[in-house]
Design a protein around this motif. Structure first.
Motif, mmCIF file in Angstrom:
data_model
loop_
_atom_site.group_PDB
_atom_site.id
_atom_site.type_symbol
_atom_site.label_atom_id
_atom_site.label_comp_id
_atom_site.label_asym_id
_atom_site.label_seq_id
_atom_site.Cartn_x
_atom_site.Cartn_y
_atom_site.Cartn_z
ATOM 1 N N HIS A 46 -7.671 1.859 -1.980
ATOM 2 C CA HIS A 46 -6.692 1.546 -0.946
ATOM 3 C C HIS A 46 -7.095 2.009 0.444
ATOM 4 C CE1 HIS A 46 -3.392 -0.393 -3.134
ATOM 5 N NE2 HIS A 46 -3.960 0.193 -4.172
ATOM 6 N N THR A 47 -7.905 3.045 0.510
ATOM 7 C CA THR A 47 -8.450 3.436 1.805
ATOM 8 C C THR A 47 -9.687 4.301 1.563
ATOM 9 O OG1 THR A 47 -7.928 4.341 3.988
ATOM 10 C CG2 THR A 47 -7.050 5.518 2.104
ATOM 11 N N LEU A 57 -6.449 6.867 -5.836
ATOM 12 C CA LEU A 57 -5.348 7.537 -6.535
ATOM 13 C C LEU A 57 -4.826 8.697 -5.703
ATOM 14 C CD1 LEU A 57 -7.203 7.760 -9.957
ATOM 15 C CD2 LEU A 57 -5.626 5.986 -9.232
ATOM 16 N N LEU A 58 -3.577 9.018 -5.893
ATOM 17 C CA LEU A 58 -3.033 10.254 -5.328
ATOM 18 C C LEU A 58 -3.593 11.384 -6.184
ATOM 19 C CD1 LEU A 58 -1.062 12.017 -3.659
ATOM 20 C CD2 LEU A 58 0.687 11.481 -5.362
ATOM 21 N N PHE A 98 4.716 6.673 -2.835
ATOM 22 C CA PHE A 98 3.421 6.205 -2.345
ATOM 23 C C PHE A 98 3.067 4.861 -2.985
ATOM 24 C CE2 PHE A 98 1.174 10.379 -0.847
ATOM 25 C CZ PHE A 98 2.185 10.554 0.084
ATOM 26 N N TYR A 99 3.328 4.753 -4.269
ATOM 27 C CA TYR A 99 2.964 3.537 -4.983
ATOM 28 C C TYR A 99 3.760 2.331 -4.472
ATOM 29 C CZ TYR A 99 1.159 0.715 -8.807
ATOM 30 O OH TYR A 99 0.511 -0.249 -9.532
ATOM 31 N N ARG A 100 5.052 2.524 -4.281
ATOM 32 C CA ARG A 100 5.890 1.412 -3.833
ATOM 33 C C ARG A 100 5.483 0.895 -2.460
ATOM 34 N NH1 ARG A 100 9.996 0.065 -6.802
ATOM 35 N NH2 ARG A 100 10.806 1.470 -8.390
ATOM 36 N N ARG A 101 4.863 1.742 -1.651
ATOM 37 C CA ARG A 101 4.422 1.306 -0.319
ATOM 38 C C ARG A 101 2.986 0.783 -0.352
ATOM 39 N NH1 ARG A 101 8.278 4.936 0.079
ATOM 40 N NH2 ARG A 101 9.792 4.793 1.784
ATOM 41 N N ASN A 102 2.430 0.674 -1.547
ATOM 42 C CA ASN A 102 1.065 0.180 -1.724
ATOM 43 C C ASN A 102 0.012 1.096 -1.087
ATOM 44 O OD1 ASN A 102 -0.397 -1.890 -3.087
ATOM 45 N ND2 ASN A 102 -0.966 -2.798 -1.125
ATOM 46 N N TYR A 103 0.317 2.404 -0.978
ATOM 47 C CA TYR A 103 -0.670 3.359 -0.470
ATOM 48 C C TYR A 103 -1.731 3.632 -1.539
ATOM 49 C CZ TYR A 103 2.880 4.922 3.020
ATOM 50 O OH TYR A 103 3.807 5.005 4.019
ATOM 51 N N ILE A 104 -1.305 3.624 -2.780
ATOM 52 C CA ILE A 104 -2.186 4.110 -3.857
ATOM 53 C C ILE A 104 -2.181 3.183 -5.065
ATOM 54 C CG2 ILE A 104 -2.056 6.574 -3.311
ATOM 55 C CD1 ILE A 104 0.172 6.755 -5.483
ATOM 56 N N GLU A 105 -3.148 3.406 -5.909
ATOM 57 C CA GLU A 105 -3.304 2.616 -7.118
ATOM 58 C C GLU A 105 -2.745 3.390 -8.324
ATOM 59 O OE1 GLU A 105 -4.148 -0.319 -6.774
ATOM 60 O OE2 GLU A 105 -4.470 -0.892 -8.854
ATOM 61 N N ALA B 145 -5.571 -4.111 -0.997
ATOM 62 C CA ALA B 145 -5.791 -2.681 -0.759
ATOM 63 C C ALA B 145 -5.077 -2.188 0.491
ATOM 64 C CB ALA B 145 -7.289 -2.411 -0.639
ATOM 65 N N ILE B 147 -2.652 -3.583 2.522
ATOM 66 C CA ILE B 147 -1.241 -3.820 2.844
ATOM 67 C C ILE B 147 -0.476 -2.511 2.696
ATOM 68 C CG2 ILE B 147 0.850 -4.775 1.778
ATOM 69 C CD1 ILE B 147 -0.554 -7.475 1.738
ATOM 70 N N ARG B 148 0.312 -2.181 3.715
ATOM 71 C CA ARG B 148 1.135 -0.977 3.656
ATOM 72 C C ARG B 148 2.574 -1.405 3.897
ATOM 73 N NH1 ARG B 148 -2.846 0.634 1.855
ATOM 74 N NH2 ARG B 148 -4.349 2.121 2.669
ATOM 75 N N PHE B 149 3.370 -1.322 2.851
ATOM 76 C CA PHE B 149 4.768 -1.717 3.012
ATOM 77 C C PHE B 149 5.535 -0.647 3.761
ATOM 78 C CE2 PHE B 149 4.027 -4.229 -0.983
ATOM 79 C CZ PHE B 149 4.236 -5.466 -0.419
ATOM 80 N N TYR B 179 4.977 -5.468 -8.075
ATOM 81 C CA TYR B 179 6.233 -4.938 -7.528
ATOM 82 C C TYR B 179 7.404 -5.809 -7.970
ATOM 83 C CZ TYR B 179 3.005 -2.135 -4.868
ATOM 84 O OH TYR B 179 2.008 -1.267 -4.528
ATOM 85 N N GLN B 182 11.247 -4.554 -6.789
ATOM 86 C CA GLN B 182 11.649 -4.310 -5.403
ATOM 87 C C GLN B 182 11.458 -5.590 -4.606
ATOM 88 O OE1 GLN B 182 8.732 -1.135 -4.740
ATOM 89 N NE2 GLN B 182 7.568 -2.419 -3.328
ATOM 90 N N TYR B 236 -1.762 13.705 3.432
ATOM 91 C CA TYR B 236 -2.609 13.626 2.239
ATOM 92 C C TYR B 236 -3.996 13.107 2.610
ATOM 93 C CZ TYR B 236 -4.662 12.081 -2.086
ATOM 94 O OH TYR B 236 -5.554 11.900 -3.108
#
Lengths: 418, 267
Positions: A46-47, A57-58, A98-105, B145, B147-149, B179, B182, B236
């Motif tokens: 993701h980054t 992953l977180l 974090f997952y719901r915002r698509n920050y992480i896998e 990868a 996209i940031r919601f 998803y 949501q 983080y």
């Protein structure tokens, strides 16, 4: 409240970052119950951090309190650092948000050992169970197997995790004994073997009964610290090859040691991490797994160390010039794969394309091979006639002259005079 | 000796036929159908908006017809496997004008040769489609990868993007599967359309205003915890970096600067 959470996250992410495993691939877990999350077959990064490593992953520790005193580890008992511990709910909230915002896998959860192995494992298990059963979370979970935890706890954890891993830490038993006298490779081998057998058993049962749940679908991995102890590249890669074979590991990670203390048994503070060496080890790892090389071809008693100035594939080719030049239009796939400058994708395209007619230089270039490198090792339909057979050191010279290593400017093991 | 390349150009401009189509995939496939009806020889294909009249060539305007396009697509499906059908579609989504020609030529090539011709990577169109599709898939993967919601006050997860290629159609499955519980919107700011998942289905939407939630003035539209989690994520991202290994070149290679504007951790 949020201030303390931020502090904890900083401490426990910082302590977890030396575990380099980042992969989120290999799990095909589906989002069946209309919950949130699923596995992605090739994983998603993701980054990337500013050091160029992927963040998929977180990656956090549940706590950095630890009863062990391993010299190579920041969280060792005798180290005077700030300690913290997440509650189960905090980890779950962080992961979900974090997952719901698509920050992480997904989540990578490890921990220092507090009280004892079972107590720690049980706490990790509580986090993953809550995610899976209460939050309907089907995203990726990488869980550390705590050495010494009971078989029951490990089996239960395997039902919820996608990947499990235990780190070998040092490539050889002697190295490990030197820096962590309380530990031994045997502690790692036993649970690795146990999980491997469970994976096989669950797969067998699933063939007969469809409702058998998944067990660690993305397999196991391990990690070795490189450069803290004086092993040769040969020793490191032989250990890796052995573990790949014995435990069907998905990955072995090589983590260049970053000095964290003034312990006299290890490189002093301020020493550059061995990034080039790490890179060469990964290249060797790839050659073993995807290019059909046997580790003994790449490293042996005559060549216990990998070359630093050239990559291991080129280095093997130059030592084995009797196999070259390879005729692109007739050689078998395995041999084309061994040509420096040709990767898996190009090799596959070549063997398919040549069925339609002989391949020429311009086509090879378009297919995407590194022609300037490969040209010394191949012939194709219109290869120029060469009067002289060049010696391997001459070819090496040609290739080095026209390539620029990203490492040359910052030699990692050279101390500056001024 | 006349230059071979010039000769080729000469030949093309004198004899060639120009097909003008509406720019849609259906139009492109209809053109393939029409070509086989008439067999005009070497044919250039160009979309209406890019067409420039040329005194040396004849032109022919393609009227997009669903049934003809479907027949060509069905015909391709018989000859190509799923992976290749997707590569044809991805090449189209690249929106590159030169790919219109390559897709057109590729279809003709496939119909004129025995099964398996798509494996001929020595053929310029085969290679062009394979390589373009790869680029499009890479962009699609990057969107998965990067996209940031942002969670809005009414519980909707929103993200605006402007990808290099028109990849939104390729994103539907991934985000719907992942998803499922949501509501979310992914909006292509450059191409002025987006997709909205309403907990049941994904629908295409167009919005009049660009809701740029990143603006300070719009923060009242956000969920009250949004700022907290965005901030924790930034923390983080910093904590997980190893300073001793700093490698900016590698970093920007993986996360090219043009994507930074999406990324919460880079703001």
């Amino acid at each position: 409240m949020s201030e303390r959470l931020r502090e904890k996250l900083n401490i426990l992410a910082d302590a977890a970052k030396y575990d380099v495993s980042c992969s989120s691939s290999g799990s095909d877990r589906k989002n069946t119950n209309k919950g949130v999350g699923n596995g992605h077959h090739s994983g998603i990064c993701h980054t990337y951090t500013e050091d160029g490593r992927c963040v998929s992953l977180l990656k956090i520790l549940l706590t950095n309190h630890c009863i062990f005193d391993c010299a190579y580890c920041v969280s060792r008992r005798s180290n005077d650092i700030e300690r913290a511990a997440f509650t189960v709910d905090e980890v779950v909230e962080l992961t979900m948000n974090f997952y719901r915002r698509n920050y992480i896998e997904g989540l990578f959860l490890s921990s220092g050992i507090f009280k004892n192995a079972d107590f720690t494992m049980e706490r990790l298990l509580r986090v993953v169970k809550k995610l899976r059963l209460e939050e309907n979370y089907n995203g990726y979970i990488h869980l550390k197997t705590i050495p010494g935890a009971s078989d029951e706890l490990i089996t239960e954890a395997g039902l919820y995790a996608d990947r499990m891993s235990i780190n070998l830490e040092m490539p050889t038993e002697t190295g490990l004994k030197l820096l962590a006298p309380e530990k031994s490779h045997q502690d790692v081998i036993k649970p690795l073997g146990f999980v491997k057998n469970q994976i096989i058993q669950f797969k067998e049962e699933k063939k007969l009964i469809k409702s058998v749940p998944k067990f660690v679908p993305a397999g196991q991995s391990t990690q070795m610290v490189i450069g803290a102890t004086p092993e040769t590249d040969k020793e490191i890669m032989y250990t890796a090859a052995n573990f790949y074979k014995s435990f069907s590991l998905k990955r072995v990670y090589y983590s260049g040691y970053i000095p964290i203390s003034n312990d006299s048994r290890m490189p002093i503070l301020g020493t550059q991490p061995p990034l080039l060496r790490e890179n060469r080890l990964y290249q060797t790892d790839w050659l073993m797994r995807f290019y059909g090389f046997d580790v003994r071809e790449l490293l042996n008693d005559a060549n216990p160390h990998l070359d630093t100035d050239i990559d291991p594939k080129l280095s093997w080719a130059l030592r084995n010039m009797q196999h070259f030049p390879v005729d692109i239009n007739t050689a078998d796939y395995q041999m084309i794969l061994r040509v420096p400058g040709i990767g898996v994708g190009s090799a596959q395209k070549i063997v398919q394309a040549r069925k339609f007619g002989k391949l020429y230089i311009h086509q090879l270039k378009k297919i995407g091979i590194a022609y300037n490198r490969a040209k010394h090792f191949i012939t194709c339909a219109d290869s120029p006639y060469q009067l002289k057979d060049f010696q391997s050191h001459e070819i090496k010279g040609f290739i080095l002259a026209e390539s620029q290593s990203k490492y040359l400017k910052t030699p990692s093991n050279q101390i500056l005079l001024f | 000796m006349p230059n071979l390349f010039q000769h080729q150009l000469y030949k093309q401009s004198i004899q060639s036929m120009i097909y003008i189509f509406d720019g849609s995939l259906e139009g492109l496939l209809t053109a393939v159908f029409e070509w086989f009806e008439r067999k005009p020889g070497l044919t250039k294909i160009v979309s209406k908006e890019r067409y420039q009249p040329n005194v040396f060539s004849q032109s022919f305007e393609i009227l997009t017809e669903r049934t003809k396009a479907d027949r060509v697509w069905q015909g391709l499906t018989k000859r190509l496997d799923k992976k290749w059908m997707r590569q044809v579609y991805c090449s189209y989504l690249s929106e590159k004008p030169e790919l219109h020609q390559d897709i057109f030529d590729f279809c003709i090539y496939i119909f004129q040769h025995p099964a398996g011709a798509e494996k001929n990577y020595g053929n310029a169109q085969v290679l062009s489609l394979a390589q373009t599709a790869r680029k499009v898939e890479r962009e699609k993967h990057r969107m998965e990868a990067f996209i940031r919601f942002q969670k809005t006050a009414d519980g909707l997860f929103y993200c605006g993007i402007d990808p290099d290629f028109n990849v939104i159609p390729l994103l539907v499955n991934h985000f719907r599967n992942r998803y499922a519980d949501q509501q979310w919107i992914i909006y292509d700011i450059k191409r002025h359309y987006g997709i909205f998942y309403n907990l049941e289905t994904v629908e295409e939407i167009e919005m009049d205003i660009d809701i740029n939630l990143l603006k300070k003035s719009n923060q009242h539209l956000l969920d009250e915890q949004e700022v907290l989690y965005a901030d924790l994520w930034k923390n983080y991202f910093k904590s997980t970096n190893i300073v001793a290994r700093k490698n900016t070149k590698l970093h920007t290679q993986h996360v090219p600067k043009r994507y930074w504007k999406y990324l919460t951790e880079k703001l």
